[in-house]
Write a protein that holds these residues in place. Structure first.
Motif, PDB file in Angstrom:
ATOM      1  N   GLY A  13       0.799  -1.213   0.000  1.00  0.00           N
ATOM      2  CA  GLY A  13       0.000   0.000   0.000  1.00  0.00           C
ATOM      3  C   GLY A  13       0.833   1.264   0.000  1.00  0.00           C
ATOM      4  O   GLY A  13       0.393   2.310  -0.497  1.00  0.00           O
ATOM      5  N   ALA A  14       2.063   1.183   0.522  1.00  0.00           N
ATOM      6  CA  ALA A  14       2.928   2.363   0.570  1.00  0.00           C
ATOM      7  C   ALA A  14       3.343   2.830  -0.818  1.00  0.00           C
ATOM      8  O   ALA A  14       3.704   3.992  -1.001  1.00  0.00           O
ATOM      9  CB  ALA A  14       4.177   2.065   1.409  1.00  0.00           C
ATOM     10  N   LEU A  15       3.292   1.962  -1.826  1.00  0.00           N
ATOM     11  CA  LEU A  15       3.682   2.368  -3.169  1.00  0.00           C
ATOM     12  C   LEU A  15       2.750   3.434  -3.722  1.00  0.00           C
ATOM     13  O   LEU A  15       3.171   4.307  -4.484  1.00  0.00           O
ATOM     14  CB  LEU A  15       3.687   1.150  -4.107  1.00  0.00           C
ATOM     15  CG  LEU A  15       4.664   0.035  -3.763  1.00  0.00           C
ATOM     16  CD1 LEU A  15       4.556  -1.092  -4.773  1.00  0.00           C
ATOM     17  CD2 LEU A  15       6.088   0.563  -3.680  1.00  0.00           C
ATOM     18  N   GLY A  16       1.478   3.368  -3.344  1.00  0.00           N
ATOM     19  CA  GLY A  16       0.540   4.399  -3.769  1.00  0.00           C
ATOM     20  C   GLY A  16       0.465   5.552  -2.796  1.00  0.00           C
ATOM     21  O   GLY A  16       0.448   6.718  -3.195  1.00  0.00           O
ATOM     22  N   SER A  17       0.433   5.234  -1.499  1.00  0.00           N
ATOM     23  CA  SER A  17       0.240   6.289  -0.497  1.00  0.00           C
ATOM     24  C   SER A  17       1.447   7.206  -0.381  1.00  0.00           C
ATOM     25  O   SER A  17       1.340   8.312   0.143  1.00  0.00           O
ATOM     26  CB  SER A  17      -0.088   5.669   0.865  1.00  0.00           C
ATOM     27  OG  SER A  17       0.973   4.864   1.342  1.00  0.00           O
ATOM     28  N   SER A  18       2.607   6.787  -0.868  1.00  0.00           N
ATOM     29  CA  SER A  18       3.773   7.672  -0.867  1.00  0.00           C
ATOM     30  C   SER A  18       3.647   8.755  -1.931  1.00  0.00           C
ATOM     31  O   SER A  18       4.358   9.755  -1.891  1.00  0.00           O
ATOM     32  CB  SER A  18       5.059   6.868  -1.103  1.00  0.00           C
ATOM     33  OG  SER A  18       5.281   5.961  -0.041  1.00  0.00           O
ATOM     34  N   LEU A  19       2.720   8.565  -2.877  1.00  0.00           N
ATOM     35  CA  LEU A  19       2.439   9.578  -3.893  1.00  0.00           C
ATOM     36  C   LEU A  19       1.127  10.261  -3.534  1.00  0.00           C
ATOM     37  O   LEU A  19       0.998  10.819  -2.453  1.00  0.00           O
ATOM     38  CB  LEU A  19       2.406   8.920  -5.282  1.00  0.00           C
ATOM     39  CG  LEU A  19       3.736   8.296  -5.717  1.00  0.00           C
ATOM     40  CD1 LEU A  19       3.569   7.512  -6.998  1.00  0.00           C
ATOM     41  CD2 LEU A  19       4.821   9.352  -5.871  1.00  0.00           C
ATOM     42  N   GLN A  20       0.137  10.180  -4.405  1.00  0.00           N
ATOM     43  CA  GLN A  20      -1.119  10.907  -4.133  1.00  0.00           C
ATOM     44  C   GLN A  20      -2.263   9.994  -3.663  1.00  0.00           C
ATOM     45  O   GLN A  20      -3.322  10.478  -3.288  1.00  0.00           O
ATOM     46  CB  GLN A  20      -1.574  11.658  -5.391  1.00  0.00           C
ATOM     47  CG  GLN A  20      -0.779  12.919  -5.679  1.00  0.00           C
ATOM     48  CD  GLN A  20       0.604  12.636  -6.229  1.00  0.00           C
ATOM     49  OE1 GLN A  20       0.767  11.789  -7.089  1.00  0.00           O
ATOM     50  NE2 GLN A  20       1.605  13.332  -5.710  1.00  0.00           N
ATOM     51  N   ALA A  21      -2.073   8.694  -3.693  1.00  0.00           N
ATOM     52  CA  ALA A  21      -3.133   7.768  -3.293  1.00  0.00           C
ATOM     53  C   ALA A  21      -3.161   7.629  -1.776  1.00  0.00           C
ATOM     54  O   ALA A  21      -2.190   7.185  -1.165  1.00  0.00           O
ATOM     55  CB  ALA A  21      -2.924   6.396  -3.943  1.00  0.00           C
ATOM     56  N   ALA A  22      -4.256   8.012  -1.154  1.00  0.00           N
ATOM     57  CA  ALA A  22      -4.367   7.902   0.300  1.00  0.00           C
ATOM     58  C   ALA A  22      -4.337   6.446   0.723  1.00  0.00           C
ATOM     59  O   ALA A  22      -4.703   5.542  -0.032  1.00  0.00           O
ATOM     60  CB  ALA A  22      -5.667   8.550   0.778  1.00  0.00           C
ATOM     61  N   ARG A  23      -3.895   6.211   1.948  1.00  0.00           N
ATOM     62  CA  ARG A  23      -3.857   4.848   2.461  1.00  0.00           C
ATOM     63  C   ARG A  23      -5.264   4.275   2.609  1.00  0.00           C
ATOM     64  O   ARG A  23      -5.467   3.060   2.450  1.00  0.00           O
ATOM     65  CB  ARG A  23      -3.151   4.855   3.834  1.00  0.00           C
ATOM     66  CG  ARG A  23      -2.802   3.474   4.347  1.00  0.00           C
ATOM     67  CD  ARG A  23      -1.599   2.923   3.629  1.00  0.00           C
ATOM     68  NE  ARG A  23      -1.288   1.557   4.010  1.00  0.00           N
ATOM     69  CZ  ARG A  23      -0.096   1.012   3.895  1.00  0.00           C
ATOM     70  NH1 ARG A  23       0.899   1.717   3.411  1.00  0.00           N
ATOM     71  NH2 ARG A  23       0.114  -0.236   4.241  1.00  0.00           N
ATOM     72  N   GLU A  24      -6.234   5.135   2.894  1.00  0.00           N
ATOM     73  CA  GLU A  24      -7.612   4.685   2.995  1.00  0.00           C
ATOM     74  C   GLU A  24      -8.048   4.063   1.670  1.00  0.00           C
ATOM     75  O   GLU A  24      -7.796   4.621   0.607  1.00  0.00           O
ATOM     76  CB  GLU A  24      -8.547   5.856   3.331  1.00  0.00           C
ATOM     77  CG  GLU A  24      -8.379   6.407   4.732  1.00  0.00           C
ATOM     78  CD  GLU A  24      -7.139   7.269   4.879  1.00  0.00           C
ATOM     79  OE1 GLU A  24      -6.711   7.496   6.035  1.00  0.00           O
ATOM     80  OE2 GLU A  24      -6.591   7.692   3.854  1.00  0.00           O
ATOM     81  N   GLY A  25      -8.716   2.933   1.769  1.00  0.00           N
ATOM     82  CA  GLY A  25      -9.170   2.250   0.576  1.00  0.00           C
ATOM     83  C   GLY A  25      -8.263   1.117   0.141  1.00  0.00           C
ATOM     84  O   GLY A  25      -8.652   0.299  -0.690  1.00  0.00           O
ATOM     85  N   TRP A  26      -7.038   1.074   0.687  1.00  0.00           N
ATOM     86  CA  TRP A  26      -6.148  -0.035   0.345  1.00  0.00           C
ATOM     87  C   TRP A  26      -6.522  -1.239   1.215  1.00  0.00           C
ATOM     88  O   TRP A  26      -6.696  -1.108   2.414  1.00  0.00           O
ATOM     89  CB  TRP A  26      -4.690   0.343   0.584  1.00  0.00           C
ATOM     90  CG  TRP A  26      -3.738  -0.746   0.160  1.00  0.00           C
ATOM     91  CD1 TRP A  26      -3.123  -1.654   0.962  1.00  0.00           C
ATOM     92  CD2 TRP A  26      -3.310  -1.029  -1.179  1.00  0.00           C
ATOM     93  NE1 TRP A  26      -2.338  -2.493   0.220  1.00  0.00           N
ATOM     94  CE2 TRP A  26      -2.432  -2.141  -1.103  1.00  0.00           C
ATOM     95  CE3 TRP A  26      -3.585  -0.459  -2.422  1.00  0.00           C
ATOM     96  CZ2 TRP A  26      -1.817  -2.691  -2.230  1.00  0.00           C
ATOM     97  CZ3 TRP A  26      -2.984  -1.015  -3.551  1.00  0.00           C
ATOM     98  CH2 TRP A  26      -2.116  -2.113  -3.444  1.00  0.00           C
ATOM     99  N   PRO A  27      -6.654  -2.422   0.631  1.00  0.00           N
ATOM    100  CA  PRO A  27      -7.070  -3.600   1.403  1.00  0.00           C
ATOM    101  C   PRO A  27      -6.139  -3.887   2.577  1.00  0.00           C
ATOM    102  O   PRO A  27      -4.924  -3.665   2.498  1.00  0.00           O
ATOM    103  CB  PRO A  27      -7.025  -4.729   0.375  1.00  0.00           C
ATOM    104  CG  PRO A  27      -7.190  -4.041  -0.943  1.00  0.00           C
ATOM    105  CD  PRO A  27      -6.494  -2.719  -0.798  1.00  0.00           C
ATOM    106  N   ASP A  28      -6.727  -4.399   3.648  1.00  0.00           N
ATOM    107  CA  ASP A  28      -5.973  -4.679   4.866  1.00  0.00           C
ATOM    108  C   ASP A  28      -5.577  -6.143   4.977  1.00  0.00           C
ATOM    109  O   ASP A  28      -4.835  -6.514   5.868  1.00  0.00           O
ATOM    110  CB  ASP A  28      -6.805  -4.272   6.090  1.00  0.00           C
ATOM    111  CG  ASP A  28      -5.962  -4.173   7.354  1.00  0.00           C
ATOM    112  OD1 ASP A  28      -4.910  -3.504   7.307  1.00  0.00           O
ATOM    113  OD2 ASP A  28      -6.341  -4.786   8.370  1.00  0.00           O
TER     114      ASP A  28
END
Length: 275
Positions: free
Chosen positions: A140-155
């Motif tokens: 999930g950090a691959l997206g959230s480190s850019l503009q994709a919020a961590r919310e919405g990434w599967p747990d």
């Protein structure tokens, strides 16, 4: 991420054999029309495919293994490359796109995760649920480190598999995607001579890792013989890989980290006017 979880992720992601899934991940990314359009119009991927692959590799390794300074540097570099990648204007029938689109970034991260999980399990068998859950959360950090919020990434792996199945079912492989895919897998002259000899098995492994519907949409001729040959390559790699010394198995990771450290040192000493 706790230390024990970070160790689980590092044991998985440090294995250079996962790079065999790079072609499948790219084709899955391009199956999203937004990504395909942005790459087709704004990337020199056809002429310099290795540059894009190395750039993606550096980003993934920096986020997963780098210190805060390295992460900040690679995020700045990716954002700079992404800034001009956007639709010039909405045109009828054309997909709108932006490299800063959070959902598109989440999609790209998910293709890397899905391909890595599939290849890992093809090589060494099913992951236990706890290990798979840690790997899912780590990507999930691959997206959230850019503009994709961590919310919405599967747990969890179960959540990811359900989400992934829905997204794959909605994909549409278009002309842009097929055009870039042909350049990637054709043995273009841009590739070093030695690497061209590896294209036939790489094409087979790439096709084997794709969902059947996506594989068909790209035009792969997937015969029983092709399937058996791909299985044989994957099984041979699974047998040989654990016997290789760690310095070989982890060579892509360490080469990438050294490359980024050299860039960082150069940037620190570069005259301000040239940055």
């Amino acid at each position: 991420m706790h230390d024990d979880q970070r160790e689980v992720f590092h044991q998985h992601a440090a294995e250079g054999v996962l790079l065999l899934g790079g072609g499948a991940a790219i084709l899955l990314q391009l199956a999203d029309p937004r990504v395909a359009r942005g790459v087709a119009l704004h990337s020199d991927f056809r002429d310099r495919p290795l540059d894009r692959l190395v750039g993606t590799l550096d980003y993934v390794y920096a986020i997963g293994f780098g210190d805060d300074e390295m992460v900040a540097a690679v995020v700045d570099a990716v954002n700079a490359r992404h800034r001009p990648v956007r639709s010039p204007a909405a045109e009828a029938g054309e997909p709108t796109y932006s490299a800063f689109d959070a959902d598109a970034q989440r999609w790209v991260a998910s293709t890397l995760l899905a391909t890595a999980l599939r290849l890992h399990e093809r090589l060494w068998g099913a992951l236990d649920a706890a290990t798979a859950d840690v790997i899912v959360r780590s990507y999930g950090a691959l997206g959230s480190s850019l503009q994709a919020a961590r919310e919405g990434w599967p747990d969890s792996r179960a959540e990811f598999d359900a989400w992934w199945g829905e997204r794959v079912a909605a994909l549409q492989v278009g002309d842009d995607a097929r055009s870039v895919a042909r350049s990637l897998l054709s043995g273009a002259s841009a590739l070093p001579f030695g690497s061209r000899a590896l294209l036939p098995p790489i094409r087979l492994i790439t096709a084997a890792l794709l969902p059947p519907a996506i594989r068909d949409a790209y035009g792969f001729r997937w015969t029983p013989r092709a399937s058996r040959t791909a299985d044989a390559w994957i099984q041979a790699i699974a047998v040989v890989w654990p016997w290789l010394p760690r310095v070989v198995r982890h060579a892509p990771l360490h080469a990438s980290l050294r490359r980024m450290k050299r860039r960082s040192r150069y940037a620190e000493h570069e005259p301000r006017g040239r940055r």
